[in-house]
Scaffold this motif. Structure first.
Motif, PDB file in Angstrom:
ATOM      1  N   ASP A 117      -5.180  -0.960  -1.268  1.00 20.41           N
ATOM      2  CA  ASP A 117      -3.741  -0.973  -1.047  1.00 20.41           C
ATOM      3  C   ASP A 117      -2.935  -1.429  -2.256  1.00 20.41           C
ATOM      4  N   ASP A 118      -3.451  -2.391  -3.020  1.00 17.22           N
ATOM      5  CA  ASP A 118      -2.663  -2.952  -4.117  1.00 17.22           C
ATOM      6  C   ASP A 118      -3.380  -2.862  -5.462  1.00 17.22           C
ATOM      7  N   TRP A 119      -4.310  -1.939  -5.586  1.00 19.95           N
ATOM      8  CA  TRP A 119      -5.071  -1.849  -6.824  1.00 19.95           C
ATOM      9  C   TRP A 119      -5.518  -0.422  -7.075  1.00 19.95           C
ATOM     10  N   ILE A 149      -1.630   1.622  -6.083  1.00 18.27           N
ATOM     11  CA  ILE A 149      -0.266   1.220  -6.410  1.00 18.27           C
ATOM     12  C   ILE A 149       0.659   2.433  -6.495  1.00 18.27           C
ATOM     13  N   SER A 193       1.044   3.551  -2.619  1.00 16.98           N
ATOM     14  CA  SER A 193       1.940   2.682  -1.855  1.00 16.98           C
ATOM     15  C   SER A 193       3.399   2.921  -2.205  1.00 16.98           C
TER      16      SER A 193
END
Length: 257
Positions: free
Chosen positions: A57-59, A63, A66
């Motif tokens: 989700d955040d890597w 990025i 998302s």
């Protein structure tokens, strides 16, 4: 012959909206994070990304996902990204799910100038027969499904079997990460980062490589080169302390004495 550029931002400056990207990485190993961040900073959107997976989700590619910058993914594994699942099921994201070995060969074939190839992988499934959901309508229905592929029978090694035709992949750009690169673009990868980075590099019409260590041309022993510089167009040094993550950390329980 000097292919070096001074920054990741300069290296990706001509990647425009709607471009197709082949991106290296295997899980979170070998993700070209500085190049991904540079694409994110540019605000580029409507991308078609070809990569083994889409990060988390955040890597990694997560990025870009998302932020709603990816229109379509061609991948073999998407299981660690909740946002990927949400966007796919809601109809926001198109997905071309491809068996891992087939994806690897499609990228390699694109780089080798091979238009298509036949493989047994996918025979008897929706991969060959069509009907695999590629985009949902947001209400549980399928808005777009894969079409049937050409299937032919061949005798290989004395065994007769059916094979499905798979077309090669060529993208506008490739983004890859290497441990060592020289000014001519010859690259050396470290362990698992070698799984998809060389293949992604081959498939891009313009290949951009971020390297942890940049050396002069001729310093890498020819026998140690994993990808020759003929496939690489731009090289940017990002340093050995570039951020790296472990996707799922597991440890062995300590045994009592």
């Amino acid at each position: 012959m000097d292919k070096t550029v001074v920054s990741a931002a300069e290296a990706v400056a001509d990647i425009g909206d709607g471009a197709s990207l082949a991106v290296g990485g295997f899980g979170l190993s070998g993700n070209p994070m500085e190049l991904i961040r540079a694409v994110y900073a540019r605000g580029t959107h409507s991308l078609h990304v070809v990569s083994n997976n889409c990060g988390v989700d955040d890597w990694g590619l997560g990025i870009l996902l998302s932020a709603g910058r990816i229109r379509k993914m061609t991948s073999s594994y998407v299981g660690e990204n909740r946002e990927f699942e949400r966007q796919f099921l809601s109809g926001e994201l198109e997905l071309e799910l491809t068996p891992q070995g087939t994806l690897a060969e499609k990228l390699r074939a694109g780089g080798a100038g091979i238009a298509a190839f036949y493989t047994q992988t996918g025979i008897g499934t929706q991969v060959a027969e069509g009907g695999l959901p590629q985009r949902y309508d947001g209400a549980g229905g399928v808005a777009l499904a894969s079409t049937p592929k050409d299937v032919r029978s061949f005798t290989v090694g004395g065994k007769h079997a059916e094979y499905v035709l798979e077309e090669a992949i060529v993208t506008d750009f490739a983004l890859v990460h290497a441990a060592i690169g020289d000014t001519h673009g010859n690259l050396v990868f470290h362990r698992a980062a070698r799984n998809f980075n060389p293949l992604a590099a081959m498939a891009g019409r313009i290949c951009i490589a971020q390297v942890e260590r940049l050396v002069p041309a001729g310093e890498i022993d020819p026998d140690e080169v994993h990808l020759p510089g003929v496939y690489v167009h731009r090289v940017v040094e990002v340093g050995a302390d570039v951020d790296k993550r472990i996707e799922r950390r597991t440890v062995r329980e300590e045994r009592g004495h």
